[in-house]
Motif scaffolding. Structure first.
Motif, PDB file in Angstrom:
ATOM      1  N   ASP A  30      -6.796  32.780   5.308  1.00 19.89           N
ATOM      2  CA  ASP A  30      -7.073  34.202   4.963  1.00 19.89           C
ATOM      3  C   ASP A  30      -6.016  35.231   5.451  1.00 19.89           C
ATOM      4  OD1 ASP A  30      -9.861  34.025   3.833  1.00 19.89           O
ATOM      5  OD2 ASP A  30     -10.143  33.393   5.725  1.00 19.89           O
ATOM      6  N   ALA A  31      -5.117  34.637   6.236  1.00 17.20           N
ATOM      7  CA  ALA A  31      -3.945  35.646   6.869  1.00 17.20           C
ATOM      8  C   ALA A  31      -2.941  34.716   6.996  1.00 17.20           C
ATOM      9  CB  ALA A  31      -4.504  36.151   8.230  1.00 17.20           C
ATOM     10  N   PRO A  32      -1.671  35.427   7.396  1.00 14.35           N
ATOM     11  CA  PRO A  32      -0.439  34.572   7.681  1.00 14.35           C
ATOM     12  C   PRO A  32      -0.686  33.504   8.913  1.00 14.35           C
ATOM     13  CG  PRO A  32       0.276  36.730   7.112  1.00 14.35           C
ATOM     14  CD  PRO A  32      -1.390  36.752   7.362  1.00 14.35           C
ATOM     15  N   ASN A  33       0.051  32.332   8.855  1.00 18.58           N
ATOM     16  CA  ASN A  33      -0.230  31.486   9.997  1.00 18.58           C
ATOM     17  C   ASN A  33       0.402  32.163  11.179  1.00 18.58           C
ATOM     18  OD1 ASN A  33      -1.107  29.750   7.901  1.00 18.58           O
ATOM     19  ND2 ASN A  33       0.555  28.237   8.130  1.00 18.58           N
ATOM     20  N   ALA A  34       0.056  31.496  12.302  1.00 25.15           N
ATOM     21  CA  ALA A  34       0.585  31.957  13.609  1.00 25.15           C
ATOM     22  C   ALA A  34       1.793  31.597  13.786  1.00 25.15           C
ATOM     23  CB  ALA A  34      -0.283  31.475  14.853  1.00 25.15           C
ATOM     24  N   ALA A  35       2.771  32.340  14.500  1.00 28.32           N
ATOM     25  CA  ALA A  35       4.193  31.970  14.601  1.00 28.32           C
ATOM     26  C   ALA A  35       4.170  30.429  15.124  1.00 28.32           C
ATOM     27  CB  ALA A  35       4.719  33.003  15.647  1.00 28.32           C
ATOM     28  N   GLY A  36       5.266  29.651  14.598  1.00 29.48           N
ATOM     29  CA  GLY A  36       5.371  28.490  15.148  1.00 29.48           C
ATOM     30  C   GLY A  36       4.688  27.241  14.097  1.00 29.48           C
ATOM     31  N   PHE A  37       3.872  27.752  13.236  1.00 30.27           N
ATOM     32  CA  PHE A  37       3.074  26.968  12.284  1.00 30.27           C
ATOM     33  C   PHE A  37       3.365  26.948  11.043  1.00 30.27           C
ATOM     34  CE2 PHE A  37       0.935  27.587  16.709  1.00 30.27           C
ATOM     35  CZ  PHE A  37       0.395  26.155  16.671  1.00 30.27           C
ATOM     36  N   THR A  38       3.947  26.304  10.332  1.00 25.95           N
ATOM     37  CA  THR A  38       4.698  26.197   8.999  1.00 25.95           C
ATOM     38  C   THR A  38       4.139  25.025   8.231  1.00 25.95           C
ATOM     39  OG1 THR A  38       6.644  25.264   9.778  1.00 25.95           O
ATOM     40  CG2 THR A  38       6.566  27.579   9.590  1.00 25.95           C
ATOM     41  N   TRP A  39       3.960  25.147   6.776  1.00 28.03           N
ATOM     42  CA  TRP A  39       3.588  24.100   6.084  1.00 28.03           C
ATOM     43  C   TRP A  39       4.896  23.359   5.385  1.00 28.03           C
ATOM     44  CZ3 TRP A  39      -1.221  22.072   5.929  1.00 28.03           C
ATOM     45  CH2 TRP A  39      -2.211  23.019   6.603  1.00 28.03           C
ATOM     46  N   ALA A  40       5.170  22.201   5.642  1.00 26.01           N
ATOM     47  CA  ALA A  40       6.167  21.382   5.135  1.00 26.01           C
ATOM     48  C   ALA A  40       5.564  21.223   3.711  1.00 26.01           C
ATOM     49  CB  ALA A  40       6.312  20.283   6.148  1.00 26.01           C
ATOM     50  N   SER A  41       4.351  20.884   3.342  1.00 27.69           N
ATOM     51  CA  SER A  41       3.862  20.676   2.313  1.00 27.69           C
ATOM     52  C   SER A  41       2.532  21.387   2.099  1.00 27.69           C
ATOM     53  CB  SER A  41       3.875  19.149   1.811  1.00 27.69           C
ATOM     54  OG  SER A  41       3.093  18.541   2.937  1.00 27.69           O
ATOM     55  N   MET A  42       2.163  22.005   1.132  1.00 31.45           N
ATOM     56  CA  MET A  42       0.978  23.078   1.150  1.00 31.45           C
ATOM     57  C   MET A  42      -0.226  22.234   0.782  1.00 31.45           C
ATOM     58  SD  MET A  42       1.546  26.276   2.196  1.00 31.45           S
ATOM     59  CE  MET A  42       0.372  27.086   0.983  1.00 31.45           C
TER      60      MET A  42
END
Length: 219
Positions: A47-59
């Protein structure tokens, strides 16, 4: 939300009972979601952007509400949630790259045996793999509290989690509110150490002033 405690004694018991593995699985009794475990914070909510340092390599796919044959909202979840699917032309695998983590948890909806979570280390090595069949009542019923539960993964003392992968070979694997207990960054450690040093210096100055005042009064 209420926080579910992870005591050192309980974790020690889990590690002692578990086979040799770089991570251990734990879970709460069932719905509603009790929220992140003690020491964790929510890093992915959909419901909001991910916290810093947490990124989807594949959504993963994302939606609200239940759609028959596509995905069922985890019990008690009225907002957005993520899911992967082995059918319906949806992604069957989603991978989240993370900071170095001691532990990670998520709200696992309608637990099914054909869904799994894989944890990876810094070099991409597989730390551990867990399937829904390792949880009680993995019959996929989204309406039962016991088949919707907060599930956690705790890294072994010599390991750190750097990525988590969600997989499904069936209709869907639904999940929400991913939370984590991250290892402090080196800069954070330096700030913490510096803070302790400043506290110690202040305490020493106060002690010296108190000693000098006492000596002056005695004279």
């Amino acid at each position: 939300m209420m926080r579910f405690p992870l005591s050192a004694i309980a974790l020690a018991a889990v590690f002692a009972a578990a086979p040799v593995c770089a991570a251990t699985l734990i879970s709460t009794p069932g719905a509603p979601d009790p929220g992140p475990f003690s020491g964790q914070r929510a890093v992915v909510t959909f419901d909001a952007p991910n916290a810093a340092g947490f990124t989807w390599a594949s959504m993963p796919a994302v939606r609200t509400g239940t759609r028959q044959g596509t995905a069922a909202a985890p019990a008690g979840v009225a907002n957005m949630f993520g899911f992967v699917s082995g059918s319906n032309n949806r992604p069957g695998v989603a991978r989240l790259n993370t900071r170095a983590l001691r532990s990670l948890s998520l709200y696992w909806g309608s637990v099914d045996a054909y869904n799994s979570v894989r944890l990876f280390g810094q070099s991409g090595n597989l730390l551990a793999s867990f399937s829904g069949s390792q949880l009680p009542f993995s019959n996929g019923d989204q309406l039962l509290a016991r088949t919707n539960r907060r599930v956690g993964f705790v890294a072994a003392p010599n390991a750190f989690i750097h990525a988590v992968e969600f997989r499904s070979t069936g209709v869907a694997f639904e999940f929400d509110t991913i939370a984590a207990n991250a290892v402090p960054e080196p800069a954070s450690w330096l700030m913490l150490i510096a803070g302790f040093g400043m506290v110690g210096a202040v305490a020493r100055r106060r002690e010296q002033r108190a000693t000098g005042l006492a000596a002056a009064v005695a004279a």
